[in-house]
Design an enzyme around this catalytic site. Structure first.
Site, PDB file in Angstrom:
ATOM      1  N   HIS A   1      -4.531  -8.835   3.269  1.00 14.37           N
ATOM      2  CA  HIS A   1      -5.969  -8.817   3.480  1.00 14.37           C
ATOM      3  C   HIS A   1      -6.327  -9.720   4.658  1.00 14.37           C
ATOM      4  CE1 HIS A   1      -6.845  -7.607  -0.975  1.00 14.37           C
ATOM      5  NE2 HIS A   1      -6.473  -6.588  -0.231  1.00 14.37           N
TER       6      HIS A   1
ATOM      7  N   ARG B   1      -0.677  -1.805  -6.860  1.00 14.15           N
ATOM      8  CA  ARG B   1      -1.024  -2.891  -5.930  1.00 14.15           C
ATOM      9  C   ARG B   1      -1.917  -3.918  -6.628  1.00 14.15           C
ATOM     10  NH1 ARG B   1      -1.527  -4.251  -0.504  1.00 14.15           N
ATOM     11  NH2 ARG B   1      -3.582  -4.861   0.263  1.00 14.15           N
TER      12      ARG B   1
ATOM     13  N   ARG C   1       0.843  -1.188   0.000  1.00 14.17           N
ATOM     14  CA  ARG C   1       0.000   0.000   0.000  1.00 14.17           C
ATOM     15  C   ARG C   1       0.883   1.245   0.000  1.00 14.17           C
ATOM     16  NH1 ARG C   1      -2.318  -3.421   3.940  1.00 14.17           N
ATOM     17  NH2 ARG C   1      -4.425  -4.174   3.401  1.00 14.17           N
TER      18      ARG C   1
ATOM     19  N   HIS D   1      -2.352   2.763  -5.977  1.00 10.18           N
ATOM     20  CA  HIS D   1      -3.145   1.565  -5.671  1.00 10.18           C
ATOM     21  C   HIS D   1      -3.303   0.694  -6.915  1.00 10.18           C
ATOM     22  CE1 HIS D   1      -5.181  -0.163  -2.217  1.00 10.18           C
ATOM     23  NE2 HIS D   1      -6.098  -0.647  -3.030  1.00 10.18           N
TER      24      HIS D   1
ATOM     25  N   LYS E   1      -2.476  -2.387   7.647  1.00 10.83           N
ATOM     26  CA  LYS E   1      -3.713  -2.058   8.355  1.00 10.83           C
ATOM     27  C   LYS E   1      -3.853  -2.918   9.606  1.00 10.83           C
ATOM     28  CE  LYS E   1      -6.618  -0.381   4.558  1.00 10.83           C
ATOM     29  NZ  LYS E   1      -7.886  -0.603   3.809  1.00 10.83           N
TER      30      LYS E   1
ATOM     31  N   TYR F   1     -10.309  -9.740  -7.624  1.00 10.08           N
ATOM     32  CA  TYR F   1      -9.323  -9.974  -8.672  1.00 10.08           C
ATOM     33  C   TYR F   1      -9.756 -11.110  -9.592  1.00 10.08           C
ATOM     34  CZ  TYR F   1      -6.481  -6.937  -5.793  1.00 10.08           C
ATOM     35  OH  TYR F   1      -6.035  -5.868  -5.081  1.00 10.08           O
TER      36      TYR F   1
END
Length: 294
Positions: free
Chosen positions: A247, A224, A124, A221, A149, A256
């Site tokens: 994730h 990414r 990120r 992004h 995150k 995806y």
């Protein structure tokens, strides 16, 4: 923003706005104002609504005389909107972007290394800007470690190509002040806005060699997404890609699968009759003439 809007809408001074003025009609008008006049997206509209509902839900026990008004506001549903398809770069577009920085200059060599690392690892933008020397290891089992995150730490392996680029870059970077892996003029960490600005410059340069990239809205992004799609097209399991990207749930990575038309084409090819060659149907040359005789 809501109070200012209500003051203008009702002709009331701001300090005289009462909780009773925050009714469903006024809140709906405010949400429409955000989209129609301020140009906010549907996602932003829903975020503003969530904030209003959170405040009113907290205020409800202390203002039971307005329970009916507050309940109707809490019942306003978020606006539904279609999710856009993920945008990512093809291998040719990635190569053109990586080659875009002017490597005769220090900033160009820095940006080249940053793009190579970003496209290969899928970090990120916040993770890239916070990297330091201590976060990258180029020996046996080369990898980069970041905190993503939820303050979750993960390590991402580096390919031999990325290791070669980063080795050359670090040899020059260590002569400059600061500990930031990708630094500004005085050795400080680059800001997300600075990265996006540099990327925009390199996308414009890459468009001269690869026209298709000019038709895409490329952000950090997007790089990414490109890393994830590269793994997917090489047969990496979706659960592994979720771990790679940091994730927490694989549902975040399912998008995806929808973005990869090659996977969908392979699936439909397997549904064809055994005696049918895969590919797009091509009619016989004289089929239209034959139909005209019927």
């Amino acid at each position: 923003m809501l109070i200012t809007f209500l003051a203008a809408r009702t002709g009331t001074r701001i300090e005289r706005i009462d909780i009773g003025d925050i009714d469903a009609e006024n809140v709906t008008a405010f949400l429409d104002y955000l989209e129609d006049e301020r140009g906010n997206s549907t996602a932003t509209r829903n975020t503003r609504l969530s904030g209003i509902r959170a405040v009113l839900a907290h205020a409800l026990p202390a203002h039971l005389e307005h329970a009916g008004t507050i309940t109707r506001v809490l019942a306003i549903p978020p606006k539904r909107h279609p999710k856009p398809m993920l945008e990512f770069l093809t291998p040719a577009e990635s190569d053109a972007l990586i080659a875009a920085p002017d490597r005769t200059r220090w900033t160009g060599r820095r940006d080249h290394a940053l793009l190579v690392l970003a496209i290969q690892t899928g970090l990120r933008i916040s993770e890239l800007t916070s990297l330091t020397y201590a976060d990258i290891r180029l020996g046996v089992g080369a990898n980069v470690t970041c905190t993503g995150k939820g303050r979750r730490t993960r390590s991402t392996p580096l390919t031999s190509t990325t290791v070669a680029v980063m080795t050359g870059y670090l040899a020059e970077r260590r002569a400059r002040p600061g500990e930031a892996l990708f630094c500004g003029p005085r050795g400080q960490h680059l800001s997300p806005d600075a990265l996006e600005h540099r990327l925009k410059i390199h996308v414009a340069t890459a468009a001269a060699e690869c026209v298709s990239i000019a038709d895409k809205h490329v952000t950090m992004h997007t790089l990414r997404h490109t890393a994830a799609m590269t793994l997917l097209t090489h047969g990496v399991d979706i659960s592994v890609i979720a771990l790679w990207l940091g994730h927490q749930h694989t549902q975040s990575t399912d998008a995806y699968l929808h973005a990869d038309m090659a996977i969908k084409q392979a699936a439909i090819d397997r549904t064809r009759p055994p005696n049918t060659d895969p590919g797009t149907y091509q009619p016989e040359p004289d089929i239209l003439a034959w139909l005209a005789t019927l």
